[in-house]
Design a protein around this motif. Sequence first.
Motif, PDB file in Angstrom:
ATOM      1  N   LYS A  83       0.812  -1.223   0.000  1.00  0.00           N
ATOM      2  CA  LYS A  83       0.000   0.000   0.000  1.00  0.00           C
ATOM      3  C   LYS A  83       0.843   1.270   0.000  1.00  0.00           C
ATOM      4  O   LYS A  83       0.320   2.362  -0.232  1.00  0.00           O
ATOM      5  CB  LYS A  83      -0.946   0.006   1.206  1.00  0.00           C
ATOM      6  CG  LYS A  83      -1.932  -1.158   1.228  1.00  0.00           C
ATOM      7  CD  LYS A  83      -2.810  -1.172  -0.007  1.00  0.00           C
ATOM      8  CE  LYS A  83      -3.827  -2.320   0.027  1.00  0.00           C
ATOM      9  NZ  LYS A  83      -4.625  -2.370  -1.228  1.00  0.00           N
ATOM     10  N   ARG A  84       2.126   1.141   0.262  1.00  0.00           N
ATOM     11  CA  ARG A  84       2.998   2.319   0.241  1.00  0.00           C
ATOM     12  C   ARG A  84       3.418   2.695  -1.173  1.00  0.00           C
ATOM     13  O   ARG A  84       4.037   3.741  -1.378  1.00  0.00           O
ATOM     14  CB  ARG A  84       4.253   2.057   1.084  1.00  0.00           C
ATOM     15  CG  ARG A  84       3.988   1.852   2.575  1.00  0.00           C
ATOM     16  CD  ARG A  84       5.245   1.379   3.288  1.00  0.00           C
ATOM     17  NE  ARG A  84       5.606   0.015   2.861  1.00  0.00           N
ATOM     18  CZ  ARG A  84       6.674  -0.645   3.324  1.00  0.00           C
ATOM     19  NH1 ARG A  84       7.489  -0.047   4.194  1.00  0.00           N
ATOM     20  NH2 ARG A  84       6.919  -1.870   2.911  1.00  0.00           N
ATOM     21  N   ILE A 125       3.709  12.006 -10.469  1.00  0.00           N
ATOM     22  CA  ILE A 125       3.065  11.153  -9.469  1.00  0.00           C
ATOM     23  C   ILE A 125       3.805  11.249  -8.140  1.00  0.00           C
ATOM     24  O   ILE A 125       3.181  11.348  -7.062  1.00  0.00           O
ATOM     25  CB  ILE A 125       3.021   9.695  -9.966  1.00  0.00           C
ATOM     26  CG1 ILE A 125       2.098   9.582 -11.177  1.00  0.00           C
ATOM     27  CG2 ILE A 125       2.555   8.749  -8.855  1.00  0.00           C
ATOM     28  CD1 ILE A 125       2.161   8.234 -11.877  1.00  0.00           C
ATOM     29  N   ALA A 126       5.117  11.246  -8.197  1.00  0.00           N
ATOM     30  CA  ALA A 126       5.922  11.323  -6.974  1.00  0.00           C
ATOM     31  C   ALA A 126       5.716  12.646  -6.250  1.00  0.00           C
ATOM     32  O   ALA A 126       5.611  12.686  -5.010  1.00  0.00           O
ATOM     33  CB  ALA A 126       7.390  11.131  -7.309  1.00  0.00           C
ATOM     34  N   ARG A 127       5.647  13.731  -7.022  1.00  0.00           N
ATOM     35  CA  ARG A 127       5.436  15.042  -6.396  1.00  0.00           C
ATOM     36  C   ARG A 127       4.031  15.166  -5.817  1.00  0.00           C
ATOM     37  O   ARG A 127       3.822  15.792  -4.777  1.00  0.00           O
ATOM     38  CB  ARG A 127       5.694  16.148  -7.416  1.00  0.00           C
ATOM     39  CG  ARG A 127       7.174  16.367  -7.724  1.00  0.00           C
ATOM     40  CD  ARG A 127       7.391  17.611  -8.561  1.00  0.00           C
ATOM     41  NE  ARG A 127       6.906  17.423  -9.923  1.00  0.00           N
ATOM     42  CZ  ARG A 127       7.679  17.100 -10.958  1.00  0.00           C
ATOM     43  NH1 ARG A 127       8.976  16.919 -10.760  1.00  0.00           N
ATOM     44  NH2 ARG A 127       7.179  16.962 -12.164  1.00  0.00           N
ATOM     45  N   ALA A 128       3.054  14.570  -6.481  1.00  0.00           N
ATOM     46  CA  ALA A 128       1.666  14.652  -6.008  1.00  0.00           C
ATOM     47  C   ALA A 128       1.416  13.768  -4.785  1.00  0.00           C
ATOM     48  O   ALA A 128       0.471  14.010  -4.022  1.00  0.00           O
ATOM     49  CB  ALA A 128       0.716  14.264  -7.127  1.00  0.00           C
ATOM     50  N   HIS A 129       2.248  12.740  -4.611  1.00  0.00           N
ATOM     51  CA  HIS A 129       2.065  11.807  -3.490  1.00  0.00           C
ATOM     52  C   HIS A 129       3.391  11.629  -2.754  1.00  0.00           C
ATOM     53  O   HIS A 129       4.017  10.564  -2.829  1.00  0.00           O
ATOM     54  CB  HIS A 129       1.552  10.460  -3.990  1.00  0.00           C
ATOM     55  CG  HIS A 129       0.284  10.526  -4.770  1.00  0.00           C
ATOM     56  ND1 HIS A 129      -0.965  10.486  -4.180  1.00  0.00           N
ATOM     57  CD2 HIS A 129       0.054  10.655  -6.109  1.00  0.00           C
ATOM     58  CE1 HIS A 129      -1.893  10.568  -5.106  1.00  0.00           C
ATOM     59  NE2 HIS A 129      -1.310  10.671  -6.285  1.00  0.00           N
ATOM     60  N   PRO A 130       3.828  12.653  -2.018  1.00  0.00           N
ATOM     61  CA  PRO A 130       5.156  12.592  -1.382  1.00  0.00           C
ATOM     62  C   PRO A 130       5.280  11.507  -0.320  1.00  0.00           C
ATOM     63  O   PRO A 130       6.400  11.102   0.001  1.00  0.00           O
ATOM     64  CB  PRO A 130       5.310  13.992  -0.767  1.00  0.00           C
ATOM     65  CG  PRO A 130       3.912  14.509  -0.624  1.00  0.00           C
ATOM     66  CD  PRO A 130       3.143  13.932  -1.761  1.00  0.00           C
ATOM     67  N   GLN A 131       4.158  11.016   0.218  1.00  0.00           N
ATOM     68  CA  GLN A 131       4.208   9.978   1.242  1.00  0.00           C
ATOM     69  C   GLN A 131       4.236   8.566   0.646  1.00  0.00           C
ATOM     70  O   GLN A 131       4.348   7.586   1.376  1.00  0.00           O
ATOM     71  CB  GLN A 131       2.995  10.113   2.180  1.00  0.00           C
ATOM     72  CG  GLN A 131       2.862  11.476   2.841  1.00  0.00           C
ATOM     73  CD  GLN A 131       4.117  11.882   3.594  1.00  0.00           C
ATOM     74  OE1 GLN A 131       4.692  11.072   4.308  1.00  0.00           O
ATOM     75  NE2 GLN A 131       4.524  13.141   3.431  1.00  0.00           N
ATOM     76  N   LYS A 132       4.130   8.487  -0.675  1.00  0.00           N
ATOM     77  CA  LYS A 132       4.117   7.186  -1.348  1.00  0.00           C
ATOM     78  C   LYS A 132       5.392   7.025  -2.176  1.00  0.00           C
ATOM     79  O   LYS A 132       6.088   7.988  -2.498  1.00  0.00           O
ATOM     80  CB  LYS A 132       2.906   7.078  -2.275  1.00  0.00           C
ATOM     81  CG  LYS A 132       1.570   7.155  -1.548  1.00  0.00           C
ATOM     82  CD  LYS A 132       1.016   5.778  -1.299  1.00  0.00           C
ATOM     83  CE  LYS A 132      -0.407   5.833  -0.803  1.00  0.00           C
ATOM     84  NZ  LYS A 132      -1.079   4.546  -0.869  1.00  0.00           N
ATOM     85  N   ARG A 133       5.668   5.783  -2.566  1.00  0.00           N
ATOM     86  CA  ARG A 133       6.793   5.489  -3.440  1.00  0.00           C
ATOM     87  C   ARG A 133       6.260   5.299  -4.859  1.00  0.00           C
ATOM     88  O   ARG A 133       5.454   4.392  -5.099  1.00  0.00           O
ATOM     89  CB  ARG A 133       7.538   4.243  -2.967  1.00  0.00           C
ATOM     90  CG  ARG A 133       8.073   4.392  -1.546  1.00  0.00           C
ATOM     91  CD  ARG A 133       8.850   3.189  -1.063  1.00  0.00           C
ATOM     92  NE  ARG A 133       8.067   1.970  -0.981  1.00  0.00           N
ATOM     93  CZ  ARG A 133       8.362   0.950  -0.167  1.00  0.00           C
ATOM     94  NH1 ARG A 133       9.426   1.012   0.627  1.00  0.00           N
ATOM     95  NH2 ARG A 133       7.623  -0.136  -0.160  1.00  0.00           N
ATOM     96  N   ALA A 134       6.708   6.149  -5.786  1.00  0.00           N
ATOM     97  CA  ALA A 134       6.278   6.075  -7.184  1.00  0.00           C
ATOM     98  C   ALA A 134       7.266   5.186  -7.942  1.00  0.00           C
ATOM     99  O   ALA A 134       8.454   5.516  -8.036  1.00  0.00           O
ATOM    100  CB  ALA A 134       6.214   7.461  -7.810  1.00  0.00           C
ATOM    101  N   ILE A 135       6.770   4.072  -8.488  1.00  0.00           N
ATOM    102  CA  ILE A 135       7.637   3.072  -9.111  1.00  0.00           C
ATOM    103  C   ILE A 135       7.266   2.931 -10.581  1.00  0.00           C
ATOM    104  O   ILE A 135       6.140   2.542 -10.914  1.00  0.00           O
ATOM    105  CB  ILE A 135       7.502   1.714  -8.398  1.00  0.00           C
ATOM    106  CG1 ILE A 135       7.836   1.860  -6.906  1.00  0.00           C
ATOM    107  CG2 ILE A 135       8.407   0.671  -9.055  1.00  0.00           C
ATOM    108  CD1 ILE A 135       7.517   0.625  -6.090  1.00  0.00           C
ATOM    109  N   PHE A 136       8.231   3.225 -11.450  1.00  0.00           N
ATOM    110  CA  PHE A 136       8.007   3.086 -12.886  1.00  0.00           C
ATOM    111  C   PHE A 136       8.488   1.714 -13.343  1.00  0.00           C
ATOM    112  O   PHE A 136       9.606   1.296 -13.029  1.00  0.00           O
ATOM    113  CB  PHE A 136       8.759   4.177 -13.645  1.00  0.00           C
ATOM    114  CG  PHE A 136       8.689   4.030 -15.142  1.00  0.00           C
ATOM    115  CD1 PHE A 136       7.466   4.061 -15.793  1.00  0.00           C
ATOM    116  CD2 PHE A 136       9.843   3.853 -15.898  1.00  0.00           C
ATOM    117  CE1 PHE A 136       7.390   3.916 -17.174  1.00  0.00           C
ATOM    118  CE2 PHE A 136       9.782   3.710 -17.267  1.00  0.00           C
ATOM    119  CZ  PHE A 136       8.551   3.742 -17.915  1.00  0.00           C
TER     120      PHE A 136
END
Length: 364
Positions: A83-84, A125-136
């Motif tokens: 979920k992170r 995506i990373a900037r919009a969700h700083p508490q999450k890990r954006a993985i490409f």
Amino acid sequence: MLYEKFLRNKHAIKEIIRRIEALRIKRTVRLMEVCGTHTYTFFRFGLRNIVPPSVQLLSGPGCPVCITEDTFIDQAVALARDKRNIIATFGDLIRVKGTQSSLEDERARGGHIEIVYSPAQVLDIARAHPQKRAIFLAVGFETTAPLTALVIKEAREQKLKNVFALCSHRLIPPAMKELCKDRDIKVDGFICPGHVSVVIGTKPYRVIARRFHKGCVICGFEPLDMVVAMYMLLKQLKNDSPCVENEYSRVVQPEGNPVARKIVDQVFTVSDASWRGFGKIKKSGLVLRDSYKTFDAIRLLSKAACTEPKQKKECLCAEVVKGKITPFQCPQFAHACSPDNPLGPCMVSFEGSCRIWHAYGRPA
């Protein structure tokens, strides 16, 4: 207008077909179109109906989704279940099943999965969700590797610590060498991918002509491109003079794109890599350099998620991507396996041979 008046001109195409027939090559010739877009052109425009029967075209490993192994899909699924994480992926990868699940299944179960059209969107995506890990999910050949490299460099410059890439970039020439070594395939020449060649140029194909005595013609993606490339290969065969020729000179330069290659070299290093159907091929993949390892999503996974699974026995994509069989020869084709219910990636991707044969290649 250029396409309709010239590159899709039926009279010009028929003239090249007449020249092919005039070569009077008496034996069956097996040419491999490495790129899935060439397969699409060949079937969509009905070229298979006008090319002499003695000239057979084989589909090759030029679909990046198709040669991606189940290991990678299983790793992506494992990341999606956390979920992170937010998974950013191209659309044709989302329906490919691993050994247990697909990204589409995980999204239905609540996984946060975004379909993107450019790797750069992972930064948003990373900037919009700083508490999450954006993985490409970085899948592709030499064509898309520079884009991934640029994104990772940009993430470092912007000090975005929540950007990651799960990399499965592959290099085409080493796979072509493996095909030449396989005596069961018997390829007489290669129609080389135009998009890849824009980056790498003509030089990497020389070893194919020199060492393996197989002609190579870099080809564009229009019907006239295809038949001209076939004519060039057949002339090489007729004269017993295999070499590297560039039919796509309006786009591909002999030196390729040095700027793109430099960016890739700054971020990635060449490594051995596994391909569906081939197993491990030496120096055929790209992995992040040690200086960029903090962006590698593989370190977010457990050891169990990185183990090699067994390939699904009912799916013959591994044979299709090597040109050993046509989709028609797979017993599941158009029965248990269809675009609505794909068993393997070749029926999922728009560059996949099975998907193209299902849409354009089935007999009436």
